[in-house]
Scaffold this motif. Structure first.
Motif, mmCIF file in Angstrom:
data_model
loop_
_atom_site.group_PDB
_atom_site.id
_atom_site.type_symbol
_atom_site.label_atom_id
_atom_site.label_comp_id
_atom_site.label_asym_id
_atom_site.label_seq_id
_atom_site.Cartn_x
_atom_site.Cartn_y
_atom_site.Cartn_z
ATOM 1 N N MET A 1 0.816 -1.185 0.000
ATOM 2 C CA MET A 1 0.000 0.000 0.000
ATOM 3 C C MET A 1 0.867 1.259 0.000
ATOM 4 S SD MET A 1 -3.132 -0.896 -0.201
ATOM 5 C CE MET A 1 -4.114 0.440 0.360
ATOM 6 N N GLU A 2 2.069 1.120 0.514
ATOM 7 C CA GLU A 2 2.961 2.284 0.527
ATOM 8 C C GLU A 2 3.293 2.720 -0.898
ATOM 9 O OE1 GLU A 2 4.985 5.378 2.062
ATOM 10 O OE2 GLU A 2 3.792 3.953 3.207
ATOM 11 N N ASN A 3 3.464 1.762 -1.802
ATOM 12 C CA ASN A 3 3.760 2.106 -3.190
ATOM 13 C C ASN A 3 2.605 2.856 -3.827
ATOM 14 O OD1 ASN A 3 6.304 0.998 -3.173
ATOM 15 N ND2 ASN A 3 5.649 -0.963 -3.971
ATOM 16 N N ARG B 1 0.550 4.893 -2.340
ATOM 17 C CA ARG B 1 0.639 6.276 -1.867
ATOM 18 C C ARG B 1 1.734 7.042 -2.588
ATOM 19 N NH1 ARG B 1 1.285 4.880 3.774
ATOM 20 N NH2 ARG B 1 -0.329 3.336 3.753
ATOM 21 N N ARG B 2 2.869 6.393 -2.788
ATOM 22 C CA ARG B 2 3.979 7.052 -3.484
ATOM 23 C C ARG B 2 3.618 7.393 -4.931
ATOM 24 N NH1 ARG B 2 8.227 3.128 -1.666
ATOM 25 N NH2 ARG B 2 8.602 3.907 0.399
ATOM 26 N N TYR B 3 3.036 6.421 -5.625
ATOM 27 C CA TYR B 3 2.668 6.660 -7.018
ATOM 28 C C TYR B 3 1.654 7.791 -7.137
ATOM 29 C CZ TYR B 3 4.944 2.233 -8.234
ATOM 30 O OH TYR B 3 5.854 1.219 -8.422
ATOM 31 N N HIS C 1 -2.462 -5.852 -4.562
ATOM 32 C CA HIS C 1 -2.650 -5.952 -3.118
ATOM 33 C C HIS C 1 -3.965 -6.643 -2.786
ATOM 34 C CE1 HIS C 1 -2.697 -4.862 1.110
ATOM 35 N NE2 HIS C 1 -3.905 -4.350 0.928
ATOM 36 N N ALA D 1 -0.163 2.948 -9.782
ATOM 37 C CA ALA D 1 -0.880 2.859 -8.507
ATOM 38 C C ALA D 1 -2.057 1.899 -8.623
ATOM 39 C CB ALA D 1 -1.370 4.245 -8.087
#
Length: 70
Positions: A1-3, A5-7, A46, A39
Motif C-alpha cells: 500500500m505504501e507504493n 501512496r507514493r505513485y 494488493h 498505482a
C-alpha cells in the motif's frame, strides 16, 4: 500500500508542475497518468493477494469443519 501512496503523490506532483510549466505540460500530464496506472496495478495486486489469502483460509477452515468418517 505504501507504493500506491507514493505513485499517487508523484502523479499529483506531476500535475502541479504541469500547471506551472506550459511548455512541458503534456509530458508531465503523461507522467502523471503513468503513475496513476502504476498505482492502480499495485492496488489491484494488493487486493488480489488479500483475497487469495482469505480463500486459502476458508479452504483450511472447511477442512477442519468436515466430519470425520467413523
Amino acid at each position: 500500500m505504501e507504493n500506491v501512496r507514493r505513485y499517487r503523490a508523484l502523479a499529483s506532483l506531476c500535475r502541479q508542475q504541469a500547471a506551472y510549466r506550459p511548455l512541458q505540460n503534456w509530458e508531465l500530464l503523461g507522467q502523471a497518468e503513468h503513475f496513476e496506472y502504476l498505482a492502480e496495478i499495485a492496488l489491484k495486486a494488493h487486493f488480489d493477494a488479500c483475497n487469495a489469502q482469505r480463500e486459502d483460509g476458508a479452504i483450511e477452515a472447511a477442512a477442519w469443519e468436515a466430519p470425520a468418517a467413523a
